[in-house]
Design an enzyme around this catalytic site. Structure first.
Site: not given
Ligand code: ITT
Length: 197
Positions: A154, A11-12, A152, A180, A76-77
Site C-alpha cells: 500500500d 488487514g484482509k 503490504g 481488488h 488470495d491476492s
C-alpha cells in the site's frame, strides 16, 4: 450470513469485515486453538489455484473440527507489476519480506513502466456449493514509500481511481469499493444474492 474467513492477514480481515457488514454479513477470522491455520499454497500456479487449494484445505479442516452452519471464505491476492511478467503475483508477500518496498522501487529503472495492479480471487462455500469472484485494482508504483496505512504494498501503490495518494496515505482507510478485494467480495455478495444460486 456468518462467514469464517480463512486468512492469517489481519488487514484482509478488517477490510472484509467492513465491506461485508454493509451487506448484512458477519465476518470472523477462522482460528483453531486461537491460531490461524497454516495451509500449503501452490504459489507457482497463481492466485486462482492458491485460492482453490485453500478452500479444499479449509473445508477439510472444518469437517475435522466439527464446525457446521457457517460459510467459509478464502481469498488470495497479489500485486502484478507491468514491467515484469505476472510478477510478483502470488509470491507478493514473500518478495516483500525478502527485498522490502525499497527493493521493489530499486528494480523499477527510469525507462520501465510503473503500471501495476492488485488482483484478488475470493471464494465462498456453504459446504455444498462454492462461488468465486475476482477483482482488479489498477494503479501505478510511486517513486518513493509514502504513508504507513494499510499493509503490504500500500505505501507504494497509487490507485488510478484515487487522488494521487498511495493507499498507505489514505488515513481514512481504503474501503471505498475500489480495491481488488472489495470488487471480488462485492462480486461474491452479488452471487450469493442471485436467485439462481
Ligand atoms: P493469507 O494467505 O493468510 O490470506 P497473506 O498476506 O499471505 O495472507 P496472500 O498470500 O494472498 O496473503 O498474499 C497477498 C500479498 O499480496 C500480501 O501479503 C501483500 O504483500 C500483497 N497484497 C495483496 N492485497 C494487498 C492490499 O490490499 N494491499 C497491500 N498489499 C496487498
Amino acid at each position: 450470513m456468518r462467514i469464517l474467513f480463512v486468512t492469517s492477514n489481519k488487514g484482509k480481515v478488517s477490510e472484509a469485515r467492513k465491506l461485508l457488514a454493509d451487506l448484512g454479513h458477519t465476518v470472523e477470522q477462522l482460528l483453531v486453538g486461537g491460531l490461524a491455520p497454516k495451509f500449503n499454497e501452490p504459489k507457482e500456479l497463481g492466485i486462482e489455484a492458491v485460492a482453490n487449494s485453500k478452500m479444499v484445505q479449509a473445508l477439510n479442516l472444518l469437517e475435522q473440527e466439527g464446525i457446521e452452519g457457517v460459510a467459509v471464505m478464502v481469498e488470495d491476492s497479489g500485486v502484478f507489476l507491468d514491467a515484469f511478467d505476472e510478477w510478483p503475483g502470488a509470491e507478493s508477500a514473500e518478495v516483500e519480506d525478502k527485498i522490502g518496498l525499497e527493493g521493489i522501487l530499486s528494480l523499477l529503472k527510469e525507462d520501465m513502466s510503473r503500471g501495476a495492479e492488485y488482483r484478488a480471487v475470493a471464494k465462498i462455500s456453504d459446504g455444498f456449493s462454492t462461488w468465486s469472484a475476482e477483482g482488479v485494482c489498477r494503479g501505478k508504483i510511486a517513486d518513493s514509500v509514502r504513508g504507513s496505512g494499510g499493509f503490504g504494498y500500500d505505501p507504494i501503490f497509487i490507485p488510478d481511481e484515487g487522488d494521487g495518494r498511495t493507499f498507505g496515505e489514505w488515513e481514512e482507510g481504503k474501503f471505498t469499493g475500489i480495491t481488488h478485494r472489495a470488487k471480488a467480495m462485492n462480486g461474491l455478495a452479488e452471487l450469493l444474492e442471485s436467485p439462481s444460486r
